[in-house]
Write a protein that holds these residues in place. Structure first.
Motif, PDB file in Angstrom:
ATOM      1  N   GLY A 438       0.807  -1.217   0.000  1.00 17.15           N
ATOM      2  CA  GLY A 438       0.000   0.000   0.000  1.00 17.15           C
ATOM      3  C   GLY A 438       0.836   1.262   0.000  1.00 17.15           C
ATOM      4  O   GLY A 438       0.520   2.237  -0.687  1.00 17.15           O
ATOM      5  N   ASN A 442       0.741   4.050  -2.991  1.00 15.55           N
ATOM      6  CA  ASN A 442       0.393   5.445  -2.687  1.00 15.55           C
ATOM      7  C   ASN A 442       1.482   6.400  -3.198  1.00 15.55           C
ATOM      8  O   ASN A 442       1.186   7.452  -3.789  1.00 15.55           O
ATOM      9  CB  ASN A 442       0.205   5.615  -1.185  1.00 15.55           C
ATOM     10  N   GLU A 445       1.178   6.672  -6.972  1.00 15.20           N
ATOM     11  CA  GLU A 445       0.039   7.497  -7.394  1.00 15.20           C
ATOM     12  C   GLU A 445       0.401   8.975  -7.337  1.00 15.20           C
ATOM     13  O   GLU A 445       0.127   9.739  -8.278  1.00 15.20           O
ATOM     14  CB  GLU A 445      -1.160   7.225  -6.481  1.00 15.20           C
ATOM     15  N   HIS A 446       1.017   9.422  -6.238  1.00 16.25           N
ATOM     16  CA  HIS A 446       1.364  10.835  -6.096  1.00 16.25           C
ATOM     17  C   HIS A 446       2.473  11.239  -7.072  1.00 16.25           C
ATOM     18  O   HIS A 446       2.465  12.372  -7.588  1.00 16.25           O
ATOM     19  CB  HIS A 446       1.779  11.136  -4.650  1.00 16.25           C
ATOM     20  N   TYR A 473       6.711  14.590  -0.240  1.00 14.41           N
ATOM     21  CA  TYR A 473       5.843  13.430   0.007  1.00 14.41           C
ATOM     22  C   TYR A 473       6.033  12.924   1.436  1.00 14.41           C
ATOM     23  O   TYR A 473       5.070  12.632   2.144  1.00 14.41           O
ATOM     24  CB  TYR A 473       6.159  12.324  -1.003  1.00 14.41           C
ATOM     25  N   PHE A 477       3.467  11.710   4.251  1.00 17.18           N
ATOM     26  CA  PHE A 477       3.272  10.262   4.374  1.00 17.18           C
ATOM     27  C   PHE A 477       4.563   9.605   4.859  1.00 17.18           C
ATOM     28  O   PHE A 477       5.660  10.141   4.663  1.00 17.18           O
ATOM     29  CB  PHE A 477       2.888   9.643   3.028  1.00 17.18           C
ATOM     30  N   ARG A 512      -5.510   5.918 -11.212  1.00 20.19           N
ATOM     31  CA  ARG A 512      -5.876   5.537  -9.840  1.00 20.19           C
ATOM     32  C   ARG A 512      -5.977   6.775  -8.945  1.00 20.19           C
ATOM     33  O   ARG A 512      -6.899   6.892  -8.120  1.00 20.19           O
ATOM     34  CB  ARG A 512      -4.816   4.572  -9.313  1.00 20.19           C
ATOM     35  N   PHE A 513      -5.038   7.720  -9.118  1.00 22.91           N
ATOM     36  CA  PHE A 513      -5.054   8.953  -8.330  1.00 22.91           C
ATOM     37  C   PHE A 513      -6.294   9.785  -8.656  1.00 22.91           C
ATOM     38  O   PHE A 513      -7.003  10.257  -7.749  1.00 22.91           O
ATOM     39  CB  PHE A 513      -3.787   9.754  -8.617  1.00 22.91           C
ATOM     40  N   LYS A 516      -9.625   8.247  -7.369  1.00 19.09           N
ATOM     41  CA  LYS A 516      -9.846   8.386  -5.923  1.00 19.09           C
ATOM     42  C   LYS A 516     -10.289   9.802  -5.557  1.00 19.09           C
ATOM     43  O   LYS A 516     -10.988   9.995  -4.555  1.00 19.09           O
ATOM     44  CB  LYS A 516      -8.559   8.045  -5.160  1.00 19.09           C
TER      45      LYS A 516
END
Length: 825
Positions: A438, A442, A445-446, A473, A477, A512-513, A516
């Motif tokens: 995950g 993530n 995606e960013h 980032y 995160f 995907r980004f 969402k």
């Protein structure tokens, strides 16, 4: 199984401790084999050192043993541990038939009642117990002679160890354990490069294994997961089975510096027999996998070039260009490149894969192969975002065959990309845990959104910009250094030099980004829809749809398609409109049934696909047009939106209402038919086309110009009809397409419906013959009848159809029937 240093054969004594005197006497009898000839490394539990774990030590030694000697006596048979060792040795021999079990009869006992031992030849001669021999020394000599003969035979038999053969045949990405590499191997597409005249490179294909053996040294580069290792595994087995002396060396498993010992160790892991005898054989080949950038790896290759007659080395494309392209010490090596499969090789691979569950490859219906091809091609997208490598193709097929994603927001096609991405993460060393996976997803995606915001579109960030992105980032995160390092691994990571390894990864994570956060980024999605005539935007939309349940995006795409060229009516291709083609069609033969047979026709058709694909790849990507070219943008928008809508139909049909599906089908078909109409039904465009032909070919006569214009218009027309058919190609939605066709009932829609039936059928049956007859009767004019006939005959050329059905089809078309056998002559 691991062999000992020097090629000595490992022997394990299994005996009752009450017979220890016999075991010691046997060691004495075999002393010459052990100490002087150096052929034997014998072991008993008496060699276990104080403090060592007895059971583990015995088990480890048994797993390394070549010859098990069982010293049989009443005490052996009465001992549970001894009988367990017999069972364990039998199990090991069942996995590796190079392991030998030798009964030695010490004292009279009922040894033949021990399970399966009576099938083995025992020592001494005639299985006479040592204890009853008139001269015990004679009995021990017979044991010595028997084992020496066994050792001598093993020295000169250069057979591949079954365990190593099994390792080479493994297909780790397939769920079926019984499927081996040989069940699925297709010789890849390989081109070699040599210096030609001037600065030109002379490119030649390598089509067979023998093509790698001459010239003697080859450096083969290819992308990761492109099939380099599978090629070497297959090549090793093919050469070994021919009796050719060949060795395999994986540099990823090699930590020592270049030394002849590395070849001895590899041999003893891979073969039975004596290495010193083997290396005296002429024409030796070594296959070296995974050349890395280290001096140690290069040292192995250079040493191999001195000691072997033929050397084939594989290296990743990135490593080759970074470290070895200008390496003078490899000047004697021919350079070759492993390329994506051609369409013909892809079909061959698909047939082999389908044969796993459907029987012999050539017995599989051609229509079933077509369906699998269509699914693969819809994911590969003409090699533009995902190379057509065997791993990708087989992963796609397996995903469709057996996996249902638990996350229903991910489409089946989207899940294919997800599986490929996971394979990269796992091979890069990312732990198979939800938190680790995950975190990587993530981050990706960013990064994709950062690239899009920077105008990247498959581009890259400079190193400083990438470092800044990572810092930003991490302020939001948590991302461990270990995961970031694995994401950036040059061999299997997702990110290299500030960009994604493959285009599909960028679009997958961007989609995907956006999916969402579709509400937050509605303006971006609207811009993608508005400028969907750009390839990058249409791909971004396509991948966004793989991850979203937002039907508002679908409505926006539908509206954008309907509003493009909205002043142009869709073509009906009726008798009046198609009269323009009468002269051209009259010159085309009515009968085009092939004389060469289905397999060859399918091969030719796939060669044409390769040519078209190569032409498409060589064309520059579309750029946003200026205001005067809005019509061209509209045409591109229709084509790109149709591709996106086709993905929606294939992936989302289960969550859309029937009315919405029908609306999408009609929008796709009308869009394609409007593109037909902008040329076919407008005299101004025809005049401009004729003027263009006259300027390009001033020597042509007026009738020749007219015929050329007809030909170009016909190609344009059929190209867009076939494009609609390709977009709507999906067995699941065909009934709904047929409903729309019935409601429209125009010749153009009838052609689309019939072509789609041909392309989605597993077999051609009486039902299709009946539909063909009805259509010919309903639309009885030259264009419709000729096009229907030509398309049907093209289908018969490339699909095996029962003779009675083919005969009935020819009768309906009004052409002469010749049996398949006659046409093959």
């Amino acid at each position: 199984m691991t062999a000992t240093r020097g090629g000595r054969t490992r022997l394990f004594y299994s005996y009752s401790h009450k017979d220890q005197q016999y075991q010691e006497r046997m060691e004495t009898a075999l002393a010459l084999l052990r100490d002087q000839d150096g052929l034997l490394d014998d072991w008993s539990d008496r060699k276990i050192l104080p403090g060592e774990h007895i059971t583990r030590k015995i088990k480890a030694r048994m797993e390394e043993t070549h010859i098990f000697v069982f010293l049989l006596s009443p005490d052996f048979l009465a001992s549970r541990p001894c009988r367990d060792e017999w069972s364990q040795a039998r199990a090991l021999a069942g996995e590796d038939d190079s392991i030998v079990l030798v009964p030695v009869i010490l004292r009279r006992c009922s040894w033949k009642d021990l399970e399966q031992i009576s099938e083995l030849k025992a020592l001494p001669n005639d299985a006479q117990p040592v204890s009853q021999a008139a001269d015990p020394d004679t009995a021990w000599h017979e044991i010595y002679v028997g084992l020496k003969r066994l050792l001598d035979e093993r020295r000169s038999v250069f057979a591949v160890r079954p365990r190593f053969r099994k390792h080479l045949l493994e297909t780790r990405f397939l769920s079926q354990a019984h499927v081996s590499l040989e069940d699925l191997f297709v010789f890849p597409t390989v081109s070699s490069y040599a210096q030609g005249e001037g600065d030109e490179l002379d490119e030649k294909p390598i089509d067979t294994l023998d093509g790698f053996l001459d010239p003697p040294f080859t450096l083969l580069h290819g992308e990761n997961l492109s099939g380099k290792t599978a090629l070497l595994h297959h090549s090793f087995l093919q050469l070994a089975d021919r009796g050719h002396p060949v060795l395999y060396l994986d540099l990823q498993d090699t930590r020592s510096h270049a030394s002849p010992d590395i070849f001895r160790h590899a041999y003893e892991t891979q073969y039975l027999g004596d290495y010193d005898l083997w290396q005296q054989r002429p024409g030796k080949t070594i296959l070296i996998d995974n050349l890395g950038p280290s001096k140690r790896d290069l040292g192995h290759v250079l040493l191999a070039a001195q000691r072997f007659d033929t050397v084939l080395v594989t290296v990743s494309t990135q490593t080759y260009f970074a470290y070895f392209r200008d390496e003078s010490r490899l000047a004697d090596f021919r350079v070759a490149e492993l390329l994506p499969l051609t369409h013909q090789k892809q079909e061959e691979l698909i047939r082999l894969r389908l044969a796993v569950t459907h029987g012999q490859p050539q017995a599989i219906p051609d229509g079933l192969v077509d369906q699998a091809e269509n699914r693969v091609n819809a994911v590969v997208l003409n090699n533009r975002i995902l190379p057509r490598y065997p791993f990708s193709i087989l992963s796609i097929l397996q995903t469709f065959e057996g996996f249902v994603p638990s996350d229903v927001t991910v489409t089946s096609y989207g899940h294919c990309y997800y599986v490929l991405i996971l394979s990269h993460l796992v091979k890069a060393g990312v732990p198979k845990s939800d938190d680790a996976i995950g975190a990587c997803l993530n981050f990706a995606e960013h990064l994709a959104f950062k690239l899009y915001a920077a105008g990247g579109n498959e581009g890259a960030l400079e190193e400083a910009d990438f470092a800044q992105f990572v810092a930003t980032y991490r302020s939001k995160f948590v991302l461990k250094d270990s995961l970031l390092n694995r994401l950036r691994r040059t061999d299997y990571g997702l990110v290299n030099n500030g960009q994604f390894r493959d285009p599909y990864m960028y679009y997958f994570f961007l989609g995907r980004f956006l999916a969402k956060k579709s509400d937050e980024h509605r303006t971006i999605i609207d811009e993608l829809v508005d400028k969907s005539y750009l390839s990058s935007n249409s791909l971004a939309l396509m991948f966004t749809i793989h991850h979203t349940t937002d039907h508002e995006i679908l409505d926006d795409i539908l509206l954008g398609t309907m509003c493009s060229l909205d002043t142009v009516e869709p073509s009906s291709l009726d008798e009046e409109e198609s009269r323009f083609f009468e002269d051209l069609l009259g010159a085309i033969p009515s009968r085009i049934l092939s004389k060469i047979g289905v397999p060859e026709e399918r091969r030719r058709a796939r060669e044409l696909r390769d040519t078209a694909e190569a032409r498409e790849e060589s064309e520059p990507k579309e750029r946003e047009a200026e205001e005067p070219l809005d019509a061209i943008n509209d045409a591109y928008r229709i084509m790109k939106n149709s591709d996106v809508l086709g993905q929606i139909l294939k992936n989302k049909y289960g969550s859309l209402t029937r009315d919405k599906i029908a609306e999408v089908i009609e929008t796709v078909a009308d869009g394609g038919l409007r593109l037909v109409r902008i040329l076919l039904g407008r005299q101004e465009e025809m005049n401009e086309l004729a003027a263009f032909v006259r300027r390009s070919h001033p020597d042509l006569k007026p009738e020749q110009v007219s015929r050329m214009v007809q030909g170009m218009a016909f190609v344009w027309t059929m190209m867009h009809v076939e494009r609609v058919v390709r977009v709507l190609n999906g067995p699941e939605i065909r009934p709904l397409v047929e409903d729309v066709v019935a409601a429209k009932s125009s010749p153009a829609y009838e052609l689309i419906g019939y072509f789609l039936r041909l392309d989605t059928n597993v077999t051609f049956r009486d039902t299709e013959v009946g539909i063909l007859k009805k259509l010919l009767k309903k639309h009885n004019f030259l264009f419709f009848r000729k096009v229907l006939s030509l398309r049907t005959q093209m289908y018969l050329n490339t699909h095996r159809v029962p003779a009675p059905i083919e005969q009935a089809t020819c009768s309906a078309l009004g052409i002469r029937y010749r049996s398949r056998v006659k046409r093959l002559r």
